[in-house]
Structures are given as structure tokens and as C-alpha cells.
Design a protein around this motif. Sequence first.
Motif, short mmCIF file in Angstrom:
data_model
loop_
_atom_site.label_atom_id
_atom_site.label_comp_id
_atom_site.label_asym_id
_atom_site.label_seq_id
_atom_site.Cartn_x
_atom_site.Cartn_y
_atom_site.Cartn_z
N THR B 275 9.69 6.35 -3.48
CA THR B 275 9.61 6.60 -2.03
C THR B 275 8.30 7.31 -1.67
O THR B 275 7.70 7.01 -0.63
CB THR B 275 10.81 7.43 -1.55
N GLU B 278 5.38 4.76 -1.81
CA GLU B 278 5.42 3.86 -0.64
C GLU B 278 4.94 4.58 0.61
O GLU B 278 4.17 4.02 1.41
CB GLU B 278 6.84 3.32 -0.45
N ARG B 282 1.50 3.56 2.62
CA ARG B 282 1.55 3.11 4.02
C ARG B 282 0.63 3.95 4.89
O ARG B 282 -0.12 3.44 5.70
CB ARG B 282 2.98 3.21 4.56
N LEU B 290 1.10 1.26 -3.34
CA LEU B 290 2.16 0.27 -3.10
C LEU B 290 2.38 -0.59 -4.33
O LEU B 290 3.53 -0.94 -4.67
CB LEU B 290 1.78 -0.59 -1.88
N ALA B 293 4.39 1.38 -6.80
CA ALA B 293 5.79 1.46 -6.36
C ALA B 293 6.52 0.16 -6.67
O ALA B 293 7.67 0.17 -7.14
CB ALA B 293 5.84 1.76 -4.86
N ARG B 294 5.84 -0.96 -6.43
CA ARG B 294 6.48 -2.27 -6.71
C ARG B 294 6.74 -2.40 -8.20
O ARG B 294 7.77 -2.90 -8.63
CB ARG B 294 5.56 -3.41 -6.24
N SER B 306 12.61 5.38 3.60
CA SER B 306 11.38 5.02 4.31
C SER B 306 11.57 5.15 5.83
O SER B 306 10.59 5.36 6.55
CB SER B 306 10.94 3.61 3.94
#
Lengths: 94, 344
Positions: B275, B278, B282, B290, B293-294, B306
Motif C-alpha cells: 500500500t 502504491e 501515485r 508501482l 508493488a506489482r 488506497s
Amino acid sequence: MQKRGVNIEDMDGELILYHQGTRKSIHLNESAAVVWKLCDSQRTVQQIIDVLAEAYPDAKSRIQSDVWYSINGLMREGALRLLPPGSEKPKAEA
Amino acid sequence: MIVWRGTLAWHMGQLQSAERRVLSDWLIYCADPLGPVRERRPAAPIPLVHADHLIDQASAHGVICALLRHFPPFAEDTVFEPFKEKARSRHRDGLGWNMVLRSHGEAVMAEASELPVTVVKGPVFARKIYPEPAFRSYGDIDLLAAPQAVASLGEILKTHGFELVNSSPETDPQEWSWLHRENDKLLIEVQTDLVHAPSLRRAFSLTYDTIADDPQGPAALLLIALLHGALGQHYSKLQHIVDICQAVRALDGDSERRRFEILIERANTRFICVTGLELAGRILAEPRCLELARMLGSVRYGRLASLLIDRSVVMSTIGEGRWLHSWRRQAFRSLSKRNLRQLA
């Protein structure tokens, strides 16, 4: 000569010195910072004055007093000490 | 500092929400230590009358140096010169304080070099993951220690002029606050777990042993940045988001990414890490956050997290917005607690 035990932070041309012994922070504006950087154990005070006078010919009349003012202030705060004449270290060979 | 906070609240009370948004847009635009992305330059300028607010917010969010470097009017518009000088003065004070803290921290650590203790957060982030230490201000020194080192560390702190003022929690201390006898702002905090709240520690923890094999390596720094932002401060500063981005950028290569995954499992912090990555990705448009995180995969309640913690919550630190968003931070904390440790 710049004293040991002084931490330095560069702030876009200005310097902040922190003297570990006295636990004082000293802020140097741009011109004082230039003087500080030239105090490298390889130049006499007169040589520092000459370097700056050549670099800033329009300010030549003020440079001597400005340099001594900065150096005296830094000595008072314990961030610099003057070496006896003839103690300057020779520049390292390239 | 107390006078500072009073001034901040008064300033923020005068702005409308649209004006606060413009300030936030510019702070985020300027915050990246690597420099702003031109395409993301806000369309609306900062009115001169709001320049003080901008500086106050930058100070509170810990990004005053980035503002000085990257706010275009400071370079382009002489009308902003007095505000630039005000920002420089704030930055100068922060740098001076950093140097005081660093000097004391280094002196203590020089004597504690044989103990299982490491400096964490501010001074380490500044030195290791920022392009220049000046970009990262900090207000105290945090030490993470193995429990068996706490008593010896305490003796060292005493010889360096520090006094113990607080330990918590009372029944089973994990955190000790030491103030210098001659300067009651000079704080060193000793912790045996970076997760302070006992209720959260049922879900995850980060002790010295978790990171002992490389306590200041890139993987450890990223984990600490993520935990500090989420649990220590509930993402109350833009600085936390910048820390995460910088730590991700410092994570170089597959072996470091694998080590990061190992540390996540040791500390049981997958929810917090995914979290946080991400969120940072962003807000600062950093694709590496990102991507990482993926790579870590989805987590339960991730989508809800989120929605709870977004840009508006991070940027609402000052002024009445903070209270409006406090329920979202509390809800996020509750979600984090639900991430209970799996039984073997």
C-alpha cells in the motif's frame, strides 16, 4: 588553516559550519564561504586577498578588510587558526 | 517550534480548498529531490499573497530544500525574493539543527560501535538515499537496538550528557527517550522495535534482528521508510512519500529486491509495503514504486487502503483538513491490524 572537528554543509554557495568542540553553528554567506574555502593551509592571508582582488577587481578596495573581518570572526569562533609564516603546505604534485 | 505551529494553523485557516489544492500541487511538483517533471507543472500559479503559506507548508512537510531548488518563481521572479530569503532562513536553521544532531549521534555511535545498535530514519536516509543530505531534514536521532544492548547504550548516552526522560510502555518498555541536559530539544530515541504500538505488534514488528545482517542496506532502508510512513506517522508528511521513492530508487538489482522480499516476510509487512509503494508511486509518479508493488502482488484490503490513504490525506497535515481526514488514518490503522501474523 581550517580547524579539525568542524563539520561543513554547503547551502547553494553559502556554508554552515558546526564546531564539535564549541557546539556552535556558524553561517557563512557567499563571500565568507569563499574566504573559508581558500583557507586551505596552502595560502597566506595576503595570497587569499590577492586571489580575490584579481577575481573581483571592482571590489578591490574592500576585499582586504572583508577578508580580515571573515578570518578574525572565524578564528574567534574557533573554526580557523593562523599558522606561523612559512608553514604553508606546498601544493601536491598533479 | 511551538510558535511555528501556531502560525501555521492561523495561515491555513485563511485558505479555501481550491487554494489549498494549488499549494499542494506545487509542493508535490517541487518535492522530488531529483527535480520536477516539466509535464506535471501546475497550470495555476501561486499568488504572491499565498507565498507564506507555501513556505510554511513546505517546512511542515519537510521539503523546504526541494522547494528552494525547484520552485520556478524563486529563480525567475524577483518579486518572490523576500519569500525565497525566508525559505532559505528556514532551510538554514534546519541544516544547522541537522548538524547538531548528527554530531551528537556520531559521537554516541562511535562508542557504541561494538553493540547491536544502528541509527535509523532521518540521518541515514539523508546520507544514503538522497542526492544531497540537505534535502532530508530531521528533528531527532533514532536508534534501533537489540534488547541486550539497551542498558550499555544507556550508560553511553549518560556519559554524553543525555538524561532518560521517558520510557514506554510502562510495563514492557520498547522505547526510551533521552534528552540532552544542556538542550532540551536535543532528543535521542532508543527503540527495540520500530513498531511502537503493542496492538500493532501482534501483526508485525521490525527489530534490530530483522535487519541485523545489513541494517543500512537499501532493502532495510526501504522497509524502514515504508513502516515509518505508515505506522509511525500515518503518512502525515510529504517527506515520508519522498523517503519511499528515494529508497526504491536506491534498491538496485534483483538481489536487493529479493532481499527486500525476505525482510518483508520476516517483519510480516506485505500489506504496509504494497500500500505504501502504491501511494508513493501515485503521488510522485514514480513508476519504480508501482512496479515493485506489482511484483510483490496484491494484498487483502489493498483497494480499500488506497481509498483511505490518498494524496488528500497526506497533504492535509496542516489546518482543519487534518481533523477531517483523521478518521481515514484511523481506519487505515485498523486495516493494518487485521493483517495478523500467520501461525506456523
